[in-house]
Every structure is written in C-alpha cells, then in structure tokens.
Motif scaffolding. Structure first.
Motif, PDB file in Angstrom:
ATOM      1  N   LYS A 150       1.032  -1.334   0.014  1.00 34.25           N
ATOM      2  CA  LYS A 150       0.014  -0.094  -0.100  1.00 34.25           C
ATOM      3  C   LYS A 150       0.775   1.250  -0.110  1.00 34.25           C
ATOM      4  N   LEU A 151       1.905   1.471   0.865  1.00 31.82           N
ATOM      5  CA  LEU A 151       2.747   2.431   0.932  1.00 31.82           C
ATOM      6  C   LEU A 151       3.537   2.502  -0.240  1.00 31.82           C
ATOM      7  N   GLU A 152       3.899   1.521  -1.173  1.00 35.22           N
ATOM      8  CA  GLU A 152       4.621   1.481  -2.365  1.00 35.22           C
ATOM      9  C   GLU A 152       3.723   1.994  -3.395  1.00 35.22           C
ATOM     10  N   LYS A 153       2.531   2.025  -3.485  1.00 41.53           N
ATOM     11  CA  LYS A 153       1.689   2.429  -4.460  1.00 41.53           C
ATOM     12  C   LYS A 153       1.520   4.089  -4.202  1.00 41.53           C
ATOM     13  N   THR A 154       1.492   4.427  -2.912  1.00 45.65           N
ATOM     14  CA  THR A 154       0.948   5.977  -2.442  1.00 45.65           C
ATOM     15  C   THR A 154       2.448   6.732  -2.290  1.00 45.65           C
ATOM     16  N   ALA A 155       3.717   6.083  -1.861  1.00 44.66           N
ATOM     17  CA  ALA A 155       4.662   6.866  -1.558  1.00 44.66           C
ATOM     18  C   ALA A 155       5.797   6.720  -2.729  1.00 44.66           C
ATOM     19  N   ILE A 156       5.989   5.678  -3.412  1.00 43.49           N
ATOM     20  CA  ILE A 156       6.908   5.395  -4.514  1.00 43.49           C
ATOM     21  C   ILE A 156       6.264   5.742  -5.898  1.00 43.49           C
ATOM     22  N   ARG A 157       5.346   4.945  -6.165  1.00 42.76           N
ATOM     23  CA  ARG A 157       4.692   5.064  -7.495  1.00 42.76           C
ATOM     24  C   ARG A 157       3.642   6.441  -7.580  1.00 42.76           C
ATOM     25  N   GLY A 158       3.102   6.482  -6.414  1.00 38.93           N
ATOM     26  CA  GLY A 158       2.180   7.878  -6.337  1.00 38.93           C
ATOM     27  C   GLY A 158       2.639   8.960  -6.119  1.00 38.93           C
ATOM     28  N   SER A 159       2.209   9.919  -5.894  1.00 42.57           N
ATOM     29  CA  SER A 159       2.754  11.371  -5.253  1.00 42.57           C
ATOM     30  C   SER A 159       2.647  11.824  -3.986  1.00 42.57           C
ATOM     31  N   ASP A 160       2.215  10.813  -2.921  1.00 40.22           N
ATOM     32  CA  ASP A 160       2.511  11.290  -1.508  1.00 40.22           C
ATOM     33  C   ASP A 160       3.797  11.280  -0.753  1.00 40.22           C
ATOM     34  N   LYS A 161       4.643  11.814  -1.219  1.00 45.37           N
ATOM     35  CA  LYS A 161       5.928  11.838  -0.643  1.00 45.37           C
ATOM     36  C   LYS A 161       6.186  11.894   0.766  1.00 45.37           C
ATOM     37  N   LYS A 162       5.270  12.286   1.382  1.00 53.47           N
ATOM     38  CA  LYS A 162       5.319  12.415   2.724  1.00 53.47           C
ATOM     39  C   LYS A 162       5.347  10.986   3.473  1.00 53.47           C
ATOM     40  N   LEU A 163       4.690   9.975   2.848  1.00 58.34           N
ATOM     41  CA  LEU A 163       4.806   8.448   3.187  1.00 58.34           C
ATOM     42  C   LEU A 163       6.083   7.789   3.173  1.00 58.34           C
ATOM     43  N   LYS A 164       6.987   8.516   2.333  1.00 56.94           N
ATOM     44  CA  LYS A 164       8.341   7.975   2.102  1.00 56.94           C
ATOM     45  C   LYS A 164       9.076   7.333   3.381  1.00 56.94           C
ATOM     46  N   PRO A 165       9.151   8.501   4.221  1.00 53.33           N
ATOM     47  CA  PRO A 165       9.991   7.906   5.490  1.00 53.33           C
ATOM     48  C   PRO A 165       9.168   6.354   6.198  1.00 53.33           C
ATOM     49  N   GLU A 166       8.106   6.558   6.106  1.00 50.93           N
ATOM     50  CA  GLU A 166       7.256   5.492   6.616  1.00 50.93           C
ATOM     51  C   GLU A 166       7.550   4.146   5.723  1.00 50.93           C
ATOM     52  N   TYR A 167       7.552   4.247   4.402  1.00 57.54           N
ATOM     53  CA  TYR A 167       7.943   3.275   3.489  1.00 57.54           C
ATOM     54  C   TYR A 167       9.234   2.719   4.012  1.00 57.54           C
ATOM     55  N   ASP A 168      10.184   3.540   4.133  1.00 58.08           N
ATOM     56  CA  ASP A 168      11.651   3.248   4.422  1.00 58.08           C
ATOM     57  C   ASP A 168      11.650   2.539   5.646  1.00 58.08           C
ATOM     58  N   VAL A 169      10.725   2.955   6.739  1.00 61.54           N
ATOM     59  CA  VAL A 169      10.985   2.076   8.008  1.00 61.54           C
ATOM     60  C   VAL A 169      10.279   0.674   7.896  1.00 61.54           C
ATOM     61  N   MET A 170       9.135   0.438   6.976  1.00 63.89           N
ATOM     62  CA  MET A 170       8.570  -0.704   6.908  1.00 63.89           C
ATOM     63  C   MET A 170       9.439  -1.616   6.135  1.00 63.89           C
ATOM     64  N   CYS A 171      10.245  -1.248   5.279  1.00 63.03           N
ATOM     65  CA  CYS A 171      11.293  -1.850   4.687  1.00 63.03           C
ATOM     66  C   CYS A 171      12.311  -2.296   5.399  1.00 63.03           C
ATOM     67  N   LYS A 172      12.821  -1.585   6.260  1.00 62.03           N
ATOM     68  CA  LYS A 172      13.698  -1.979   7.314  1.00 62.03           C
ATOM     69  C   LYS A 172      13.240  -3.065   8.314  1.00 62.03           C
ATOM     70  N   ILE A 173      11.824  -2.845   8.641  1.00 66.68           N
ATOM     71  CA  ILE A 173      11.228  -3.844   9.734  1.00 66.68           C
ATOM     72  C   ILE A 173      11.129  -5.127   8.885  1.00 66.68           C
ATOM     73  N   LYS A 174      10.752  -5.233   7.595  1.00 64.76           N
ATOM     74  CA  LYS A 174      10.568  -6.366   6.684  1.00 64.76           C
ATOM     75  C   LYS A 174      11.980  -7.145   6.654  1.00 64.76           C
ATOM     76  N   SER A 175      13.021  -6.248   6.591  1.00 66.29           N
ATOM     77  CA  SER A 175      14.422  -6.968   6.487  1.00 66.29           C
ATOM     78  C   SER A 175      14.606  -7.589   7.802  1.00 66.29           C
ATOM     79  N   TRP A 176      14.307  -7.141   8.943  1.00 65.17           N
ATOM     80  CA  TRP A 176      14.585  -7.814  10.328  1.00 65.17           C
ATOM     81  C   TRP A 176      13.481  -8.774  10.564  1.00 65.17           C
ATOM     82  N   VAL A 177      12.370  -8.775  10.338  1.00 60.22           N
ATOM     83  CA  VAL A 177      11.544  -9.610  10.642  1.00 60.22           C
ATOM     84  C   VAL A 177      11.261 -10.889   9.780  1.00 60.22           C
ATOM     85  N   MET A 178      11.462 -10.737   8.633  1.00 58.03           N
ATOM     86  CA  MET A 178      11.148 -11.554   7.505  1.00 58.03           C
ATOM     87  C   MET A 178      12.590 -12.086   7.009  1.00 58.03           C
TER      88      MET A 178
END
Length: 387
Positions: free
Chosen positions: A167-195
C-alpha cells in the motif's frame, strides 16, 4: 524478589516501543492454562470464567482499572470536587494461544486480530506446578512457552508487513504522496529484520524515535509462580527466564506474580490482607504491575470543579501534555503554570505555593515531570485565552 538486574538495567534510558494515550489498552497474552484469566480477575475484580480447559476465554474480556495514585487521592480529598477522574488502564484478557496460532490453530486468528488493537502486552508465562491445571504443551517450561508466543507474534507480523508495504509503495513510491516515503523506508527496514533475519521486532534495539512512531507494541513479562515460591522468592525457572530475556530482549521487564496468592488476597478485607502479608512477609505485586511496569508518568489538573489524572510518556513536553486534554490546548499553547505536588502538599494551598515562590510559568520546551499540577493557557481563533 525479581532476578538480579543484568544488561537491561539501563533500558529506561533507551526509546520505548509503543504509543500511549490517556486511556491505555493492555492485552494479557500467553498459552492456555498459564493463569491469564486469574490475573485479569484479580486485576480488575471482574468475574470472567477461570476454568481449567482450553478456550474458556473465547472473546476478550475487557475491564477498566483505575491506576492507584496517593497524590490523586490527596487532591480529591483536598478539593472535594463533584468530578473525579483517575488515570485508567483498559485490561483485555485474550483467548489463550497455541503453537500455530498465526495460521489459525486454536483461536489464533481471532486472538491475533484482537492484539493489534492493544497499546501494550502483559505476557503471562507459567512457572508453577499444579496437577489440576494441565499445561497445553504437556509440561511446565516457561522458556519454551515464551519462545512459542514470541514466534507466533513474529509470524503474524510477517503476515501484516507485506500488505502494508504494498500500500505504501503505491502511494509513496509510484504515487505522489512523498510524505509517506519515510514510513515506507521504516517498513522496509522492519521487513528485513522480521522476515529476512527471522527476528522479533523488539529484538532490534537501535530503532530511533521516528521509526518507533511506526511501531506499536510495548511488552513485559509476568511470571506466574506458586504462592510458596512467590513468598520465599525462589523458583528454579527464574534464572533461566532472565537469561532468555537478556539474550533475546534485553531490557524487557520481568515481574514475578502469584495468581494463587492474589486470588486469596482479593477475597479478604483490607485489614485481613495487611495481616496476611505481614504474617507471610510478602506483598501484592498488582500495584507494581499496574503502574511501575508501564513506565509512565502522571500530571494533574485540579480545582474545585474537577480533579483529573493524565497519563503521559516520560519526556513529554508541555504542549504535547496539553494536547492530551484537547488538541486546541496544544495548537494554541501559550504557557503552563506549574506547581509540584509535594510543594502543594507541604505549603497547603495554591496561594501559599505562589507566596513561597514555587509556582512556575513554563514555556513549550518544559518537560513535564511526574506529579506536576498544571494550569494550561492557550489561544484559539475564537477565544483569546482559555484554561
């Protein structure tokens, strides 16, 4: 009684995982038959079923528990207001987990959806023997049980991370809502740690404050002992539990507790409870669990109309504390007029505190301290000044 402090003794100095408001929701979790419902019953004095067979708690039993505070009681006695509002803790007794809960085993699916709504977790583990209460895994082994619970929570996190990142990738990366980019980066970091690393989110201890805003759950461990072990402050599992916590989750708080003792104390009068504790050289663990374990602070608003306790995190600044009362207080913050509870109690009145030069006007950088009595001043477009 608690095991000796180890690596986690300075944990309070590091950022805490969790988001808290004035009304906290705490989930009591654990495997089946470890004492969760008994703990919830004595904590809330509710009458939820506490039967010794699987799944007797299917829907979460939720109760509100006033957080004990002698300062609040003093202010109520002094002001005698018609409205008295203590700080509250909402305690949710969750259905017991079993191995495989993340995949829907037992009542896992319902349990893991309920837990997402909680601000913090009381993790109950069992360290007592009782032939009438059969452990779901066949034997008593709190270290094994902790590993099962933590792994089930990690696997549920795995299940949740994918859709959030998509969902964040659609809005923050491919979309125009750049304010969500920091949250997307955090979720990617969490994904790397957890998964990728296959580790629980709490086992990473370098989350910064902004990253923690994305995270939600603060956890501590309650070890359910027999009455005998609790009173004598000894149990063969305590050292092993502490070693496991120090190696997996340094800084997590571990609190010994006895459901058997607390159930007995609940049925006694206050005088009988004091006598029983004195005779056995012991004390209830409930007050410590309710208050100290949450690592929170309280400030008060007090006057002839109302006395109210407000819950804040340690380190909260005055504007954010004002925002707990109303968002307008934070947006239009002017100042906080502050007196310390101890000064108020010693001087005898607000006017006496002012006369003693102990009444302070604080700005937006003031860090609210536990026990502050505060009068906030603020501006709004429609009203120049309000309290």
């Amino acid at each position: 009684m608690a095991p000796k402090k180890g690596k986690g003794e300075d944990a309070a100095k590091t950022p805490l995982i969790g988001r808290f408001g004035t009304s906290l929701k705490i989930g009591v979790v654990g495997l089946l038959n470890v004492g969760k419902s008994t703990f919830s019953n004595v904590l809330t004095k509710s009458q939820a079923a506490a039967e010794h067979f699987p799944f007797c708690t299917i829907d979460p039993n939720e109760s509100r528990v006033p957080i004990p505070d002698e300062r609040y009681d003093f202010l109520c006695q002094f002001q005698k207001p018609p409205s008295k509002v203590p700080a509250f803790l909402n305690v949710v007794d969750m259905a017991g987990l079993v191995k495989g809960a993340h995949a829907g085993e037992g009542l896992g699916t319902a349990f893991l959806s309920h837990i997402n709504a909680c601000d913090s977790i009381f993790h109950m583990t069992r360290a007592f023997e009782d032939e009438d209460v059969i452990p779901v895994e066949g034997t008593v082994d709190p270290v094994r049980d902790m590993e099962i619970i933590h792994e089930e929570l990690r696997l549920k996190d795995e299940e949740m991370i994918g859709p959030i990142i998509d969902k964040l990738e659609k809005t923050a990366i491919r979309g125009s809502d750049k304010k969500l980019k920091p949250e997307y980066d955090v979720m990617c970091k969490i994904k790397s740690w957890v998964m990728d690393e296959k580790k629980h989110v709490r086992y990473y201890h370098d989350w910064n404050d902004k990253e923690i805003e994305v995270l939600n759950i603060y956890l501590f461990l309650i070890v359910n002992l027999s009455e005998k072990d609790y009173i004598r402050k000894k149990n063969k599992w305590l050292v092993k539990i502490k070693e496991w916590v120090d190696s997996h989750d340094p800084g997590a708080l571990v609190i010994p507790f006895s459901g058997s003792l607390e159930s007995q104390l609940q049925d006694k009068s206050e005088e009988e409870r004091e006598k029983h504790c004195t005779e056995h050289k012991t004390q209830s663990a409930l007050s410590k669990i309710i208050k100290a374990a949450l690592l929170l602070e309280y400030f008060f608003t007090a006057g002839p109309d109302e006395v109210r306790a407000w819950t804040i995190r340690k380190g909260t600044k005055a504007p954010q504390a004002a925002g707990k009362i109303h968002t307008d207080f934070e947006k239009g913050f002017i100042m906080a007029e502050v007196m310390k509870f101890q000064d108020f109690k010693e001087e005898g009145s607000e006017n006496a505190v002012k006369a003693a030069g102990k009444y302070r006007q604080q700005g937006r950088n003031y860090v609210v301290e536990d026990g502050d009595i505060i009068f906030f001043k603020f501006n709004t477009p429609n009203a120049p000044k309000k309290q």
